[in-house]
Every structure is written in C-alpha cells, then in structure tokens.
Design a protein around this motif. Structure first.
Motif, short mmCIF file in Angstrom:
data_model
loop_
_atom_site.label_atom_id
_atom_site.label_comp_id
_atom_site.label_asym_id
_atom_site.label_seq_id
_atom_site.Cartn_x
_atom_site.Cartn_y
_atom_site.Cartn_z
N LEU A 130 0.80 -1.39 -0.02
CA LEU A 130 -0.09 -0.16 -0.13
C LEU A 130 0.84 1.19 0.16
O LEU A 130 1.88 1.31 0.78
CB LEU A 130 -0.85 -0.21 1.39
N GLU A 131 0.60 2.13 -0.75
CA GLU A 131 1.25 3.54 -0.70
C GLU A 131 0.07 4.44 -0.38
O GLU A 131 -0.92 4.58 -0.81
CB GLU A 131 1.92 3.86 -2.34
N VAL A 132 0.36 5.51 0.46
CA VAL A 132 -0.26 6.68 0.85
C VAL A 132 0.52 7.83 0.59
O VAL A 132 1.65 8.25 0.75
CB VAL A 132 -0.12 6.23 2.46
N ARG A 133 -0.37 8.78 -0.03
CA ARG A 133 -0.07 10.22 -0.55
C ARG A 133 -0.92 11.15 0.19
O ARG A 133 -2.11 11.40 0.16
CB ARG A 133 -0.01 10.40 -1.95
N LEU A 134 -0.06 12.28 1.08
CA LEU A 134 -0.71 13.22 1.90
C LEU A 134 -0.31 14.37 1.43
O LEU A 134 0.84 14.55 1.17
CB LEU A 134 -0.41 13.02 3.35
N THR A 135 -1.32 15.41 1.39
CA THR A 135 -0.84 16.60 0.96
C THR A 135 -1.75 17.63 1.78
O THR A 135 -2.87 17.21 2.35
CB THR A 135 -1.15 16.94 -0.44
N THR A 136 -1.20 18.80 2.24
CA THR A 136 -2.02 19.54 3.16
C THR A 136 -3.03 20.41 2.30
O THR A 136 -2.86 20.49 1.00
CB THR A 136 -1.39 20.89 3.59
N ALA A 137 -4.18 20.56 2.92
CA ALA A 137 -5.24 21.21 2.08
C ALA A 137 -5.11 22.29 1.31
O ALA A 137 -5.55 22.73 0.31
CB ALA A 137 -6.48 21.49 3.05
N ASP A 138 -4.21 23.32 1.91
CA ASP A 138 -3.69 24.45 1.19
C ASP A 138 -2.71 24.31 0.14
O ASP A 138 -2.07 25.24 -0.24
CB ASP A 138 -3.42 25.68 2.26
N SER A 139 -2.20 23.14 -0.13
CA SER A 139 -0.94 22.67 -0.71
C SER A 139 0.28 23.62 -0.50
O SER A 139 1.17 23.46 -1.14
CB SER A 139 -1.36 23.09 -2.37
#
Length: 835
Positions: free
Chosen positions: A261-270
């Motif tokens: 499994l790979e998880v990609r996280l980004t903040t909402a304001d990028s």
C-alpha cells in the motif's frame, strides 16, 4: 534496353513457345541458384542450362545472356562442347525482391527461364515480454512484446507459447502478421499457479525465441483503485492520522491477500506537500493504517493505491480529508513593513506584512495573529488582531518595536520581535529587471551600491489589477544577493508590480519598482485616434491610454501608418508618454487615411482606419488670430474712449472753432504784451492769464478811398495796436486794408481768474462771435454799453460813445481815463475821426 513490361511479354511468349502441347510442359532452360532467399547484401550464384531439344536453339549458335530486372549482367560460359550452359555471380544482392532471367540472342532477345530472388534478415528474438492480468469479469491475461529494432523485410510469423507447471498444460497461440500483442483467455491460465510464457518468431532465413518469463497470474494483476472508508486523528497522538480502506466491490473477495500500500498526503492549502508517497508493505484490506509525524492541527488530503507483490500499481483512489490534533503554534514569522506619516512629530502609520517562515508551524486550523507593543500580548498593549497576512495601525508614541504572535484554539506562539525601521532617503538600487522563467516563476535581478550599513533586500510583488493588500507577497534576501526567483500563481497577460527595497541597520531605503508579465501577447484593443489640430500642411493626432487590464503586456511603441491615394505608406513612431504624434509635410489636395499599431513583446494589433484631408485655408491660424484681434480692437476702443473723455475740450477745439464765452471773459491789462496771448489756448483748460481780447472785423459794404482808408490801418505808428490787432494770429484771414472784415467789438474782463470774485456782476460790451452781422447801411459805430466796474475802484468808468445809437463824436468824454484803456489811448495818438 528492353523495358520491364516487354520482358514480361517475352517471358510469356517463350513459355508459350516452349510448351508445344499439353504433354510437353518443360521449359527450354533451367536455372539453379544458391538460394532464392538470401541475406540482404550477400552474393548470389546462378547457372542456366538449355535443353538440347529446345526449338529456339536447334541448329543455331547459342549466346546466353543474364538479366537482373531490366539490367544485363556479365556472365561467363561453362567450358563444354555444346556451349549451352552459362553461370553468373552477383557479388552483392541489394534488392529486397527481384527477377533473375536467362536469355538467348537470335534476331531478338528470347527469355528462356527466370527465378525470383528475395532478400531480408532473420528475425530477432522478441524483447520486453510482459503480461498483465485483468481481474475484472472475465479474467484475462494479456501479453505484449517488442519484435526488435531491425525489420526482417520478409514475412515473419510469431507464436505465443504457455506452459502451466502444476497441470502440465501447453498452449500455442498463433498471431496475425504484424501483431505483437495477444490476450490469453481465462481457460489458458490459473491465477495462483506459475505459468511459463515465451514468444517464437520464424521466417525463411531462420527463427528466434524470446526469453521466457515465469509468473503467477495474480501477481501480474492490476487492481482496481481502492476506497478510503474513513480518515481521523489518533486520540492523544499529535500528528497522527488513521486510515481505514478496502478493495473495490469486484475484488473484495481477495481481502485476505497481503498487499503493498502507498499513501499520499498533502495539506489542504498545498503549501506543505509530501512528494514521495509513504509505502506500507504486506497489509491486509481489513486492517487500518496509521500515519504519523504529520503537522499538528493540519488538514490533510489522503490518497492510496495497492498492488500484489510485483504487479503494477493500481490507480490512485479518490481523496479523503482528515485533521490532526491541534497544538499551540510554534516557530517564528517573517515580517516586512512600510512606514509612513509625520516623522517630525513621531506619528507613524505602520503597514505590517508577515508570512510563515520555514520553521513556523500553525498547528491549527483557525489561526489568528496579534500585534502588540508588549512582549506578552494582552488587551492593553494590543494594536492589531486579524486572521489575514497584514495589519495597519498607528504606532504608539515612543515605541521602537512591536511583537507578532500566532494564536489558535490550543494556545499562542512565542512572540516574534519586529523592530520599527523608519524610511531613509537612500537610493542604492538600480537597473531592476524581470525575466519570466515560466508561468509560475519570475527572475528578478538588480544592482546595488556598496554600503557598510546595508543588511539585505526585500523583494515585494502584487498584482496591479487587485487592490486588496492580501495579494501582496514578499521575500527577504541577504546583502550579497542581487537576484531572486519568485514563485507564485502568476496569471499570464496580467501585470504585476515588483519593488526592491534596501534594508539598512537603521531604516529602509528608497525602492525601485518595475512592472512585469509572466507571459505577454498583443493588446486587446487599440485606442481610437483623435484629430486634435489640422494645420496648413500638418495634422496632430492624440489618443487615450489603453486600460491596464487590456494591455496584455508592456507597451513598446505606438506606430501610425498613413498614406494618400497616390503616395506610398509612411510610418512614424509616437511618443509613449505624451501619446501624440504630428504628421508633417502633407499635401493639401489629397485625401489621407491612417491607422495605429500598438505593440508589446507578445505581439501587435492594428486599429481602425480614419480618413482626413488638409485644408488650404489654415483654420487653426485664423481661430488663433481672430480672438487676439478682437481683444486688441476692444482695448483700442476703450483707450480711445477714455482719451476722448479726458481730452474732450482739446478734441473739441480741433473739430469745432473756439467760441469764447462772454460770461467767462475778463481784461486784466491793456498792454501790447497781453494782446499776444489773449486767445484761449487749446493746450490748457484754464483761462489764459492775458485778459485782452482781440478785435474781429466784418465786411464793410462801403468802399473807402485811398485817402479815406481805415483809420486803424493808416496810422504810421502801430507798435501796440497793430501788433495786437492787425497782426494778431488769432484773427484768421485778416491781413490788411483789403480784408473782408471790419471791427466788430472788443470784450473786456474784470480781472484774472485768480482774482477775488467781484461783488458786482460783470458787464460786457459785446462778445466776439463768428456769426456775421446783417449787412446794413448803418455807419460803422459801436453800440453803447455800460462800463464794468474796475477792481478796487469805486468810480464808474465809461467806454467811448454815448449811450444811444448815434454817430460817435470825435471827442471822448472827459471822464474817461485813457491810461486805463489802451485801445482808446491808441486812438487818441492818431487823432482819427470816425465818421
């Protein structure tokens, strides 16, 4: 040389001639070659043997010729008695396909036999064999390969072979020519059993087999995008999120598989983005996944994808958001300020901007900012509170620094000290240039003078079409840095204002500002040309400035193109600042047309065409002269009117004869000197101080003889009277005895204008008048009038003559004083009788 079409006809004729009947189908000759299919560029050897019973050569001498296509080849006959065998060698066969024929020469060229030779390459072993399983219904296994870089130039057949190890099943799948991809049906493989797969290529020059691959079909399956069921913060663990997920509905039956499994996280304001996905190995879909070491109180968007062992990754799932637990903000803030106001009275208006530094963490969702003059922010020292990125306030008197703090629901950050730097009139920056890097970045360069107090620079930029200070951005640089790449969401064709400020130890210097575009194009409009003035041989054009939102770039020039119906097109560059242009040396008899072209670095746009003509009569000059002339004439009339009112009497004396007013006449002295200036002067409004009036003469109807001439003129001595009367300049036209005038009367005055007003009214003998008397036969004698009273005398004085109408007597009244009357004194000297 025989053409190809003729060769085909000759071959057919030869074949027909060689076949005399259905039983006899043998050709007259036979060709043998080393190979009919050869490597391209390899040598070819061939021999031709003619039959003895061939009718074309019976009883004739034979000469054998070889031809490849339409070209004859050199050959050598075989040494035998008949001479009916020949050989040929082709050193390098460079044709992919060509006919080699054997001919004899008689009256014409006869083709006896021919053979086709083809050339190419043997197949290469197929490369990059790969197979992928499709887990959707129905399940399939699709394999593909690369046939090689070199084309065989020959027909090549490909076959796909599979060997299932657990069941010892072998399958061969033939492919269509030119196809290098094949889908194995579901019965040709087992999902969880290894299968050996390879590809074989065959043509006339050889065969080749690819390297085999052994795989478990399920390990080559590309899964459908998984689904994130829920994402939430982990209780009592800051910076952690828990993800619950599952496979798609069609593949949920494989929930017991251990997947990657790979998880990609980004903040909402990028603003904070994890470029590298986080890998989680050997996880089952029924188990959730925790991800930690994230920012506190930050909203994240999460996506996942899966694969089994070395299978291809699935596509990314749809995004789901979650927020980590909040904590108090940490780190410091970068700040920049503008100071304005009355510096002499220490009234400073502060515009303060800030942004997170690389070490700053908001650690919460709803973050506000407090500006205070005290280190520990409180209501008494607070000067500003906002959720934005800037604040405007008036600095309290005596304050030299303020403190900036970030606040969220969990607490406050440590205050960031911001010193107040006042503006300084120091200009050390020059030559600011901006070069677009791409749509999202600009390169800013500048030059700076060396200064020991210089500490760094501030690069500030904002969109010129936005008035809200929220869009203002800035970057701080070191003192030795004179270029900076600024990154932002720059919109193409939109203007941005970029300023570079120098920072000193004790203040902020003067900035340099330029406008820039990340991308330019031609303007959206061209201003309308307006004719401001037309002269005798020139015309002046003006136009309005292009609105900023329609320029689409930096205006480089305005060009006006114009021409008449006969001449060529002329062009003139206009002044960018004044937005005006003058076209000179124009003809007055031609109709002109003109249009404007506006250019930026991104393109040009032409405006509409206007027509004009030059008048031979300079209307502009007339319009300029007429008002000036009217104004000049108006002032001239006013001047003449004022002069007329001030010199009324003087002008009246020039246009009308002077008529003395008897009521204002006087006699001061009866002397010869007084007679010369007795007439009223035109140059003085006041009466002349000489009070003796002159005598006027009227025409006498009676002509006197020489002996009886006028007694006034017969006197030998006229020293006084003659000068004052006869030669008086105030008697126009009178010159002597032949004058047309006779004595009329003498007016006497009581005294000068400056003398006191007499108590008794003046009495006048008779006034001088320009009106002629009626012609009568009455004798020349004056009338009798009352004498005036002398000033300072009480006795009455009388003039000559009685008080009734009669001829005057010769002897005067003894009561008259001759000394007081010079006129009478002159008469008495001459003893003239008046008849």
């Amino acid at each position: 040389m025989i053409s190809t079409s003729m060769s085909v006809i000759v071959v057919l004729v030869a074949l027909v001639n060689g076949a005399r009947n259905e039983d006899d189908i043998q050709p007259c000759a036979k060709i043998q070659t080393s190979s009919s299919v050869v490597h391209l560029g390899s040598p070819v050897t061939a021999s031709c043997v003619i039959r003895e019973d061939c009718p074309l050569v019976i009883g004739r001498a034979v000469h054998i010729l070889w031809r490849l296509g339409d070209r004859f080849l050199p050959s050598s006959p075989v040494a035998n008695e008949s001479g009916r065998v020949s050989e040929v060698v082709i050193p390098s066969f460079n044709h992919t396909r060509e006919f080699l024929t054997c001919c004899v020469r008689t009256s014409t060229y006869q083709v006896l036999e021919g053979v086709e030779i083809r050339a190419g390459y043997p197949p290469e072993a197929p490369q990059n064999l790969s197979c992928q399983t499709n887990l959707t219904t129905p399940n399939t296994l699709t394999c593909s390969w690369d046939p090689g870089q070199q084309e065989t130039l020959l027909d090549t057949e490909y076959t796909l072979h599979t060997e299932i190890r657990d069941s010892n099943e072998n399958h061969t799948y033939e492919l269509l020519p030119g196809v290098h991809r094949y889908t194995i049906p579901r019965y040709g493989f087992v999902l969880f059993s290894d299968v050996k797969i390879y590809v074989k290529a065959v043509n006339e020059l050889g065969e080749a087999t690819s390297a085999p691959i052994i795989l478990e079909p399920v390990s080559s399956a590309k899964f459908d995008p998984p689904t994130i069921l829920k994402i939430q913060a982990v209780p009592k663990r800051y910076g952690c999120l828990k993800l619950s997920w599952s496979l798609s509905q069609q593949q949920v039956w494989m929930r017991n598989l251990q997947l990657n499994l790979e998880v990609r996280l980004t903040t909402a304001d990028s603003s904070q983005r994890r470029e590298q996905p986080i890998l989680v190995n050997r996880v089952r879909p029924t188990r959730s996944v925790d991800r930690c070491r994230l920012l506190h109180g930050t909203q994240y968007l999460a996506q996942i994808r899966v694969r089994y062992q070395q299978s291809p990754w699935s596509e990314w799932s749809s995004s789901q958001s979650g927020v980590t637990l909040e904590s108090a903000p940490t780190g410091r803030l970068d700040s920049w300020m503008r100071v304005s106001g009355d510096h002499m009275n220490k009234q400073h208006n502060i515009l303060l901007f800030w942004k997170p530094s690389k070490q700053f963490r908001a650690n919460g969702q709803n973050v506000s900012y407090i500006v205070s003059v005290k280190k520990q922010p409180g209501e008494d020292g607070k000067v500003c509170s906002t959720m934005g990125n800037y604040c405007t306030f008036q600095l309290p008197g005596g304050a030299k620094k303020v403190y900036l703090s970030a606040v969220n629901a969990a607490g406050k950050s440590s205050p960031t000290e911001v010193r107040i730097y006042l503006p300084k009139a120091r200009a050390v920056i020059s030559d600011v240039t901006v070069i677009p890097q791409d749509d999202r970045s600009l390169l800013v360069q500048w030059r700076s003078l060396l200064s020991s107090s210089l500490t760094g620079f501030v690069v500030e930029w904002s969109p010129l079409l936005q008035t809200d200070l929220f869009f203002t951005q800035f970057e701080l640089t070191a003192r030795n840095q004179t270029l900076l790449v600024i990154t932002d969401s720059f919109e193409p064709y939109k203007p941005y204002g970029i300023s570079v400020y120098p920072r000193f130890k004790d203040g902020i210097g003067l900035p340099q500002t330029v406008n820039a575009y990340s991308r330019q194009k031609a303007p959206s409009m061209v201003p309308k040309i307006q004719i401001k003035k037309i002269g005798k041989s020139h015309v002046e054009f003006t136009w309005d400035e292009i609105p900023l939102n329609q320029r689409n770039g930096i205006i480089q020039n305005y060009k006006v193109f114009y021409c008449d119906t006969k001449g060529p097109i002329s062009v003139v560059n206009a002044d960018l600042e004044k937005r005006r242009v003058v076209l000179r040396d124009l003809n007055t008899v031609s109709l002109y047309e003109a249009f404007m072209m506006v250019s930026t670095f991104g393109g040009s746009l032409n405006g509409s065409t206007i027509h004009f003509e030059i008048d031979s009569f300079d209307t502009v000059a007339v319009v300029a002269i007429v008002p000036v002339s009217v104004i000049g004439l108006f002032f001239m009339v006013i001047f003449i009117a004022m002069t007329s009112f001030s010199n009324n009497k003087r002008l009246k004396g020039h246009f009308w004869p002077a008529v003395p007013d008897p009521a204002n006449s006087s006699i001061k002295r009866w002397t010869s000197e007084s007679t010369q200036g007795s007439h009223l002067s035109l140059d003085n409004e006041e009466p002349n101080p000489m009070y003796l009036s002159h005598l006027s003469f009227l025409d006498d109807p009676v002509k006197l003889s020489k002996e009886d001439d006028d007694p006034w003129l017969s006197a030998e001595d006229t020293s006084d009277l003659g000068e004052s009367i006869c030669g008086s300049p105030f008697i126009p036209g009178y010159s002597g005895s032949n004058s047309d005038s006779v004595p009329y009367v003498t007016v006497t005055f009581s005294g000068p204008c400056s003398s006191p007003t007499p108590k008794d009214p003046h009495v006048y003998l008779r006034s001088e008048s320009t009106q002629p008397l009626l012609e009568t036969e009455e004798s020349f004698s004056p009338k009798c009038y009352h004498n005036i009273a002398s000033v300072g005398m009480q006795s009455e004085q009388r003039f000559f003559g009685p008080s009734h109408d009669s001829v005057p007597e010769r002897v005067a009244d003894p009561g008259i004083l001759c000394d007081d009357f010079p006129f009478l004194r002159a008469l008495s000297l001459r003893h003239t009788e008046i008849d």
